[in-house]
Structures are given as C-alpha cells and as structure tokens.
Write an enzyme that holds these catalytic residues in place. Structure first.
Site, PDB file in Angstrom:
ATOM      1  CE1 TYR A  74      -3.666   2.509   0.559  1.00  0.00           C
ATOM      2  CE2 TYR A  74      -2.481   3.227   2.508  1.00  0.00           C
ATOM      3  CZ  TYR A  74      -3.492   3.413   1.593  1.00  0.00           C
ATOM      4  OH  TYR A  74      -4.321   4.508   1.711  1.00  0.00           O
ATOM      5  CG  ASP A  94       5.691   3.812   0.948  1.00  0.00           C
ATOM      6  OD1 ASP A  94       5.966   4.530   1.928  1.00  0.00           O
ATOM      7  OD2 ASP A  94       4.526   3.606   0.553  1.00  0.00           O
ATOM      8  CE  LYS A 118       0.837   4.635   8.458  1.00  0.00           C
ATOM      9  NZ  LYS A 118       0.942   3.994   7.178  1.00  0.00           N
TER      10      LYS A 118
HETATM   11  C1  LIG Z   1       0.253   4.524   5.816  1.00  0.00           C
HETATM   12  C2  LIG Z   1       1.033   4.326   4.587  1.00  0.00           C
HETATM   13  C3  LIG Z   1       0.931   5.201   3.499  1.00  0.00           C
HETATM   14  C4  LIG Z   1      -0.078   6.310   3.445  1.00  0.00           C
HETATM   15  O1  LIG Z   1       0.152   7.286   4.407  1.00  0.00           O
HETATM   16  P1  LIG Z   1      -1.067   8.273   4.800  1.00  0.00           P
HETATM   17  O2  LIG Z   1      -0.445   9.200   5.779  1.00  0.00           O
HETATM   18  O3  LIG Z   1      -2.126   7.388   5.367  1.00  0.00           O
HETATM   19  O4  LIG Z   1      -1.499   8.950   3.558  1.00  0.00           O
HETATM   20  C5  LIG Z   1       1.784   5.021   2.424  1.00  0.00           C
HETATM   21  N1  LIG Z   1       2.657   4.019   2.407  1.00  0.00           N
HETATM   22  C6  LIG Z   1       2.789   3.140   3.429  1.00  0.00           C
HETATM   23  C7  LIG Z   1       3.818   2.070   3.367  1.00  0.00           C
HETATM   24  C8  LIG Z   1       1.949   3.256   4.542  1.00  0.00           C
HETATM   25  O5  LIG Z   1       2.062   2.365   5.526  1.00  0.00           O
END
Ligand SMILES: *Cc1c(COP(=O)(O)O)cnc(C)c1O
Length: 428
Positions: free
Chosen positions: A144, A239, A267
């Site tokens: 994701y 990511d 995060k």
């Molecule tokens: C949570 C997450 C996102 C998205 O971040 P948001 O602040 O919810 O937009 C993107 N990539 C990874 C790996 C994530 O865990």
C-alpha cells in the site's frame, strides 16, 4: 463491555460522514461489529467514550512509537503553540527537520516535507517520472502506498501485466502506467522490464511490507531490485512511511543495508501530527520546483506545530537508539508467548515479525507475498479480533495489518497480551 456511547456516536456519524469514518479500515467492516470511539490515550492504553480501557497495539497505525501523550512531544507542541499555528513561510524548524532526516537516513541528501504518506508517494512518483522522462512504474501486489490514483491498481493473476483500476474513479489510462508484480518475486520484475523496455521510471515498494500483514523481503530481493534499477536507469523508491524510524533510526534500508534512490516517509515522522516527507539523491531532488521543473507544493507543508512534534520525536529516537532493541525485545517476547500457545493448542498458524512489527496470520502457509496472505481464514480472524477486544486488547481490525509495539509495552503488559491471546485462541 458497555459500548453504548460508541454505538450512538457511530449512528450519528453515519448521517454526516460516509460510512461514519474518515478512513475506511476504522469502520471494523472486516471484523464485524461497530467501531469504538476513542476519547483519550496515555502510554500503552486507549480509553473509549464509554470508559473502557484497552492495551493499544495499533498506535495510530505506527506513529506513537513512544506510547501515547508522551511528555516530550506534548511539551514541544505546547512551546510552539503560542508562536501561531502556521505562516506559509520558511521556518528554522524546517531546516532542523531536514538536517535531522538527512543525518538519520543517509541515502536522503535532500528532503521535502508534505502532509501525509499519500502526498509523499504521489510526489515521489511524479518526480521519478519527471526526472527519467518515462511514464510507467512497477509496484508490488499487497503493498500500500496511500490512495494516489497510480497506486490503486490490482494485480492480474499469474504474471501480472497491465493493471486494472482497483477503485472506480481511477482511469484505465492511469492504470496502464502501473505495472504490478508479486512481492518477493524478482523474475516477474525482470519480465516486466523486458516487456516495457526503457519505459519504467520507478520501482516502488515497502522494503518490509506492513500493509498485507507483516511480510519480510526474502534474502536477495532488495539487492536484486537495486541491481535491476541500476542496470536500467530506474529510480528505486523505498516507501518507508511505515518502516521509517520504526525498524531502526535509518529505517528498513539501514537494517537490510540497501540504498534506494528515493525514500518516502510518514507516520512516526510527525509524532502523531499529519506529516509526510520524500527525499533522496540531490540530483533527483533538485528536479523539484523551485530548483527544478517538477511541480509540488503545500500551503501547510512544514507546519510549525507539526514540525515541533516531529522534531521532538526524531530527536529522541536519534539520541536513544536503545529504543529499538527495547521494542524489538518486547515484540520478540510476545512472539515467543504466541508460539508457545499455538503449540499448546495445536493450531498451526503463521507468525511474521521483524523488530517491533508483528502479524499473526490465520493460515498454516508461510506468508511471503499477498497471494499467501490471502490464504488466511479472515472469518476466524474476525472472531479472534472480537475476543481480543473483549479481553481488553485493541488490535488492527483486519487480518492484513501489522501490529506496532511502543516503548510503553512493559514486560507486565506483554504478559497480559500473551494470556489474552491464549484465552482468545482457545475459544475461536
Ligand atoms: C500509511 C502508509 C501510506 C499512506 O500514508 P497516509 O499518511 O495514510 O497517507 C503510504 N505508504 C505506506 C507504506 C503506509 O504504511
């Protein structure tokens, strides 16, 4: 357990908010029942509107690595409050933040602050496209990357070729530019590159996947992608929105010793405030406006209150590397306790863990990719989730999520989690 206030708030919420929530997984749809409305949290515990107390294993999906309402972060935010909430002009805190990030994550030479993980990945991919002059990206099934159009693409079965949109509203044109491959499968990436010669701008992945449950990269997978990107002039994007500052000061790239060209963060970086960032090689980052032609902007980017919270968080982690061994030890103890219980009950489920990230999968298969994760008995997970909740443990309301352990999880709390897990597994 009385949850009348949560129930009535959810009814009200449904009248004015789509599905009653501001982000879909919060709705408990995958596990049944109504979501709890949280009133406050401190350390390792959450309190809902009805006054129930839970041990917290989501930690806002990662950010609260030091537990809730940490005094250091509170203090930093309070100090910043009286200087006004936003200027839309440069601040010293942004410079300190950028310097700290480049120090903690050495592959990042320059960094741009944004307001969420989604913004970070969308911007990183635009930049990779602008920098390489190519259109396509490769992503992995089950990873994701936020809700940007390019990332909402389902993988086809077998060897994935052309993506198809996962959500109405994402155009086929966008989907055509997103190629998907199974996680941990280098050969399928090689194939995609052969079929799309000189068209791939970036390969983006979670270096440790957390969004199909916790799935580790196989030996050689990250190194193999690094090599393929080098050979084909492709931008490798890690990511690390979830793994950044979570698995180590320098994230998964430090743990696995593989350097991406670009990294996306979120995060933990905001200490609980809405913050994201993307960064990487100078040469690439200087392609961003105003030093380069790729446009990206944000009225509230680098917001002073958010920077105060994030700086307090990152400075603490930078100065206290022992945090990482502490939370890894607590998580290892949870894993051991779970393994003992599974053996005792004769239940052959799978546990994946790295550092302070852990998932219990309701399958007897190894889980190394999304296909295998999908072999889980999600009905059974739903029952287990509700049992755990009744036993005072707040889990992520989906089989395909990772649990995050904070520094507030003491040995005593580990014991409570392990025994609640045993009581729950006995009856599902
Ligand atoms: C949570 C997450 C996102 C998205 O971040 P948001 O602040 O919810 O937009 C993107 N990539 C990874 C790996 C994530 O865990």
């Amino acid at each position: 357990m009385k949850i009348e206030k949560s129930k009535s708030l959810f009814e009200r919420a449904n009248n004015s908010i789509p599905g009653g929530v501001n982000s879909p997984v919060r709705a408990f749809k995958a596990v049944g029942g109504d979501p709890l409305f949280i009133k406050s949290a401190k350390g390792a515990h959450l309190y809902d509107e009805d006054g129930n107390k839970y041990i917290e294993l989501i930690n806002s999906w990662g950010p609260m690595i030091l537990g809730h309402a940490n005094e250091l972060i509170e203090e930093a935010v309070q100090k910043s409050l009286s200087n006004s909430f936003s200027f839309g002009a440069p601040t010293k805190a942004e410079v300190e933040m950028a310097e700290l990030i480049t120090q903690m994550v050495p592959s990042i030479e320059k960094v741009r602050m944004v307001n969420s993980g989604t913004e970070a990945t969308m911007s990183a991919v635009r930049l990779a496209r602008g920098y390489t002059g190519r259109n396509k990206i490769i992503k992995f099934e089950g990873c994701y990357h936020g809700h940007g159009d390019s990332f909402l693409i389902a993988a086809g079965s077998g060897v994935a070729t052309m993506g198809s949109p996962d959500s109405p509203g994402v155009t086929q044109g966008t989907a055509n530019d997103t190629l998907t491959a199974p996680y941990n499968n280098l050969e399928s990436v090689v194939k995609l590159l052969e079929q799309n010669k000189d068209q791939v701008a970036a390969i983006i992945l979670e270096p440790v996947a957390g969004n199909m449950g916790c799935v580790l990269p196989k030996e050689g997978f990250l190194e193999g992608l690094r090599k393929l990107c080098d050979e084909n002039g492709i931008v490798l994007i890690f990511d690390e929105v979830m793994t950044g500052f979570r698995l180590a000061k320098g994230g998964a790239q430090e743990v696995f010793n593989v350097k991406p060209d670009m990294t996306t963060l979120g995060k933990i970086i905001g200490g609980g405030m809405p913050v994201g960032a993307y960064g990487g090689k100078k040469e690439i980052m200087d392609f961003v406006s105003p030093s380069g032609p790729v446009y990206q902007a944000g009225t509230l980017s680098g917001n002073p209150i958010a920077m105060a919270a994030g700086l307090a968080m990152l400075n603490y982690l930078n100065d206290h590397p022992e945090v990482y061994s502490q939370i890894a030890k607590a998580t290892e103890d949870i894993e051991k306790g779970y393994q003992d219980t599974l053996k005792k009950l004769g239940k052959p489920y799978t546990i994946n863990r790295i550092g302070s990230m852990i998932s219990l999968f309701f399958t007897n298969k190894k889980v190394t990719n999304f296909e295998e994760a999908k072999s889980c008995d999600t009905q059974l997970f739903g029952k287990y989730f509700r049992q755990m909740l009744n036993n005072g443990i707040y889990l992520a309301p989906s089989q395909f999520e990772t649990l995050f352990i904070s520094t507030s999880i003491t040995a005593d709390i580990v014991g409570q989690i392990v025994s609640a897990n045993e009581r729950s597994l006995k009856v599902v």
